[in-house]
Design a protein around this motif. Structure first.
Motif, PDB file in Angstrom:
ATOM      1  N   ARG A   1      25.945  19.607  66.985  1.00 41.23           N
ATOM      2  CA  ARG A   1      26.751  20.591  67.729  1.00 41.23           C
ATOM      3  C   ARG A   1      26.278  20.589  69.175  1.00 41.23           C
ATOM      4  N   GLY A   2      27.125  21.053  70.055  1.00 41.29           N
ATOM      5  CA  GLY A   2      26.747  21.090  71.466  1.00 41.29           C
ATOM      6  C   GLY A   2      26.464  19.698  72.007  1.00 41.29           C
ATOM      7  N   ARG A   3      25.285  19.499  72.557  1.00 38.72           N
ATOM      8  CA  ARG A   3      24.918  18.214  73.167  1.00 38.72           C
ATOM      9  C   ARG A   3      24.391  17.214  72.136  1.00 38.72           C
ATOM     10  N   PHE A   4      24.263  17.645  70.876  1.00 31.89           N
ATOM     11  CA  PHE A   4      23.796  16.732  69.817  1.00 31.89           C
ATOM     12  C   PHE A   4      25.021  16.012  69.255  1.00 31.89           C
ATOM     13  N   THR A   5      25.229  14.786  69.690  1.00 24.55           N
ATOM     14  CA  THR A   5      26.451  14.034  69.416  1.00 24.55           C
ATOM     15  C   THR A   5      26.353  13.246  68.108  1.00 24.55           C
ATOM     16  N   PRO A   6      27.488  12.705  67.608  1.00 24.89           N
ATOM     17  CA  PRO A   6      27.450  11.836  66.424  1.00 24.89           C
ATOM     18  C   PRO A   6      26.543  10.620  66.615  1.00 24.89           C
ATOM     19  N   GLU A   7      26.474  10.097  67.829  1.00 24.90           N
ATOM     20  CA  GLU A   7      25.592   8.964  68.093  1.00 24.90           C
ATOM     21  C   GLU A   7      24.124   9.367  67.918  1.00 24.90           C
ATOM     22  N   MET A   8      23.793  10.574  68.330  1.00 25.66           N
ATOM     23  CA  MET A   8      22.436  11.070  68.151  1.00 25.66           C
ATOM     24  C   MET A   8      22.138  11.306  66.677  1.00 25.66           C
ATOM     25  N   THR A   9      23.146  11.759  65.937  1.00 23.85           N
ATOM     26  CA  THR A   9      22.971  11.930  64.493  1.00 23.85           C
ATOM     27  C   THR A   9      22.654  10.597  63.826  1.00 23.85           C
ATOM     28  N   ALA A  10      23.377   9.554  64.211  1.00 22.64           N
ATOM     29  CA  ALA A  10      23.144   8.220  63.647  1.00 22.64           C
ATOM     30  C   ALA A  10      21.751   7.719  63.997  1.00 22.64           C
ATOM     31  N   ALA A  11      21.319   7.918  65.241  1.00 20.33           N
ATOM     32  CA  ALA A  11      19.992   7.476  65.661  1.00 20.33           C
ATOM     33  C   ALA A  11      18.894   8.240  64.911  1.00 20.33           C
ATOM     34  N   THR A  12      19.105   9.535  64.709  1.00 19.30           N
ATOM     35  CA  THR A  12      18.142  10.340  63.956  1.00 19.30           C
ATOM     36  C   THR A  12      18.085   9.890  62.501  1.00 19.30           C
ATOM     37  N   ASN A  13      19.244   9.521  61.954  1.00 18.78           N
ATOM     38  CA  ASN A  13      19.281   9.067  60.567  1.00 18.78           C
ATOM     39  C   ASN A  13      18.511   7.762  60.373  1.00 18.78           C
TER      40      ASN A  13
ATOM     41  N   LEU B   1      12.797  11.570  66.422  1.00 19.53           N
ATOM     42  CA  LEU B   1      11.629  11.648  65.542  1.00 19.53           C
ATOM     43  C   LEU B   1      11.370  13.081  65.093  1.00 19.53           C
ATOM     44  N   TYR B   2      11.526  14.019  66.021  1.00 20.94           N
ATOM     45  CA  TYR B   2      11.239  15.418  65.708  1.00 20.94           C
ATOM     46  C   TYR B   2      12.167  15.945  64.608  1.00 20.94           C
ATOM     47  N   TYR B   3      13.474  15.746  64.774  1.00 22.34           N
ATOM     48  CA  TYR B   3      14.417  16.289  63.804  1.00 22.34           C
ATOM     49  C   TYR B   3      14.332  15.569  62.454  1.00 22.34           C
ATOM     50  N   SER B   4      14.091  14.275  62.465  1.00 21.21           N
ATOM     51  CA  SER B   4      13.968  13.561  61.200  1.00 21.21           C
ATOM     52  C   SER B   4      12.700  13.990  60.451  1.00 21.21           C
TER      53      SER B   4
ATOM     54  N   LEU C   1      17.814  11.482  50.512  1.00 22.63           N
ATOM     55  CA  LEU C   1      17.749  11.412  51.972  1.00 22.63           C
ATOM     56  C   LEU C   1      18.208  10.052  52.480  1.00 22.63           C
ATOM     57  N   LEU C   2      17.894   8.995  51.731  1.00 24.72           N
ATOM     58  CA  LEU C   2      18.335   7.661  52.136  1.00 24.72           C
ATOM     59  C   LEU C   2      19.855   7.517  52.039  1.00 24.72           C
ATOM     60  N   VAL C   3      20.456   8.157  51.026  1.00 20.19           N
ATOM     61  CA  VAL C   3      21.885   7.965  50.761  1.00 20.19           C
ATOM     62  C   VAL C   3      22.746   8.912  51.595  1.00 20.19           C
ATOM     63  N   VAL C   4      22.358  10.176  51.666  1.00 22.45           N
ATOM     64  CA  VAL C   4      23.214  11.167  52.343  1.00 22.45           C
ATOM     65  C   VAL C   4      22.501  11.827  53.519  1.00 22.45           C
ATOM     66  N   GLY C   5      21.528  11.130  54.099  1.00 22.70           N
ATOM     67  CA  GLY C   5      20.802  11.704  55.227  1.00 22.70           C
ATOM     68  C   GLY C   5      21.678  12.007  56.417  1.00 22.70           C
ATOM     69  N   GLU C   6      22.610  11.100  56.730  1.00 25.60           N
ATOM     70  CA  GLU C   6      23.435  11.292  57.926  1.00 25.60           C
ATOM     71  C   GLU C   6      24.337  12.515  57.835  1.00 25.60           C
ATOM     72  N   PRO C   7      25.075  12.737  56.730  1.00 25.79           N
ATOM     73  CA  PRO C   7      25.873  13.972  56.666  1.00 25.79           C
ATOM     74  C   PRO C   7      25.022  15.240  56.664  1.00 25.79           C
ATOM     75  N   ILE C   8      23.819  15.178  56.074  1.00 30.22           N
ATOM     76  CA  ILE C   8      22.934  16.345  56.114  1.00 30.22           C
ATOM     77  C   ILE C   8      22.531  16.655  57.552  1.00 30.22           C
ATOM     78  N   LEU C   9      22.156  15.618  58.293  1.00 32.87           N
ATOM     79  CA  LEU C   9      21.787  15.804  59.699  1.00 32.87           C
ATOM     80  C   LEU C   9      22.965  16.333  60.512  1.00 32.87           C
ATOM     81  N   ALA C  10      24.163  15.832  60.217  1.00 33.44           N
ATOM     82  CA  ALA C  10      25.350  16.273  60.946  1.00 33.44           C
ATOM     83  C   ALA C  10      25.599  17.766  60.740  1.00 33.44           C
ATOM     84  N   VAL C  11      25.466  18.213  59.489  1.00 33.09           N
ATOM     85  CA  VAL C  11      25.693  19.637  59.179  1.00 33.09           C
ATOM     86  C   VAL C  11      24.645  20.512  59.866  1.00 33.09           C
TER      87      VAL C  11
END
Length: 214
Positions: A105-117, A31-34, A91-101
């Motif tokens: 990194r580190g402990r923030f995994t692709p699964e966390m990126t998807a959940a944040t998206n 919630l915080y990062y989104s 944000l709806l269309v390319v939110g996930e790649p923006i969050l990934a960039v």
């Protein structure tokens, strides 16, 4: 009342994090990062337009020229939607790649990126309403009415609590984000209805057509 209205927003944020703490690990982070990403277009564009229009709204209101108050509000809201609606779609269309960039990194995994998206998408659907609130509240302040926005914010807070407690268990953190979106839509809708009662026709059809074009 204006300060109390700002305090209500902070209560909303605190409640969101409090409820998220009862969910799975990471819900508060999602919630915080989104929310950080949502606040970027709001801060850059919506609040800037509202701040720039405030002196003109106040001047016309002080002169008793309510027609010019309505015209200024109509123009400012259409300009806000012209910028915010494409940002919402982006944000709806390319939110996930923006969050990934930005964060992956580190402990923030692709699964966390998807959940944040997922939370970001739930927030994004009401970006237009959140921007509309930022533009509508200054009209009340220009009319020397700081109480009505606070009362509406209080109602929207109750809506958030009801929706959040209902949606958080089946949808987890996404449900809390959806509750905030629903609360924003109710807030903006009530502000418009009450403003129309006070000033008469606001040119909402023109605003709607412009938003659809955007």
């Amino acid at each position: 009342p204006a300060v109390f209205g700002l305090a209500l927003y902070q209560v909303n944020v605190i409640l969101a994090r409090l409820l998220a703490s009862f969910l799975q690990e990471g819900a508060v982070t999602y919630l915080y990062y989104s929310q950080r990403l949502i606040e970027f277009p709001l801060g850059i564009f919506a609040i800037a337009v509202a701040t720039a229009s405030m002196p003109t709204l106040s001047k016309h209101a002080a002169a008793g020229d309510l027609e010019q108050v309505k015209t200024t509000f109509n123009d400012a809201l259409r300009l806000t939607f012209f910028i915010i609606i494409p940002a919402m779609v982006g944000l709806l269309v390319v939110g996930e790649p923006i969050l990934a960039v930005l964060f992956e990194r580190g402990r923030f995994t692709p699964e966390m990126t998807a959940a944040t998206n997922h939370a970001l998408a739930a927030f994004s659907i009401s970006l237009w309403a959140a921007a509309g609130i930022r533009m509508t509240v200054p009209v009340y302040y220009a009319l020397e009415d700081s109480r009505t926005p606070v009362k509406v914010a209080g109602v929207s807070l109750l809506v958030y609590l009801a929706a959040g407690l209902t949606l958080m268990w089946p949808l987890e953190h996404v449900g809390l984000a959806l509750a905030i979106s629903l609360s924003s839509m109710v807030n903006f809708g009530l502000l418009l209805v009450l403003l129309r009662r006070r000033l008469g026709r606001l040119g909402l059809r023109r605003i709607a057509v412009s938003a659809l074009r955007s």
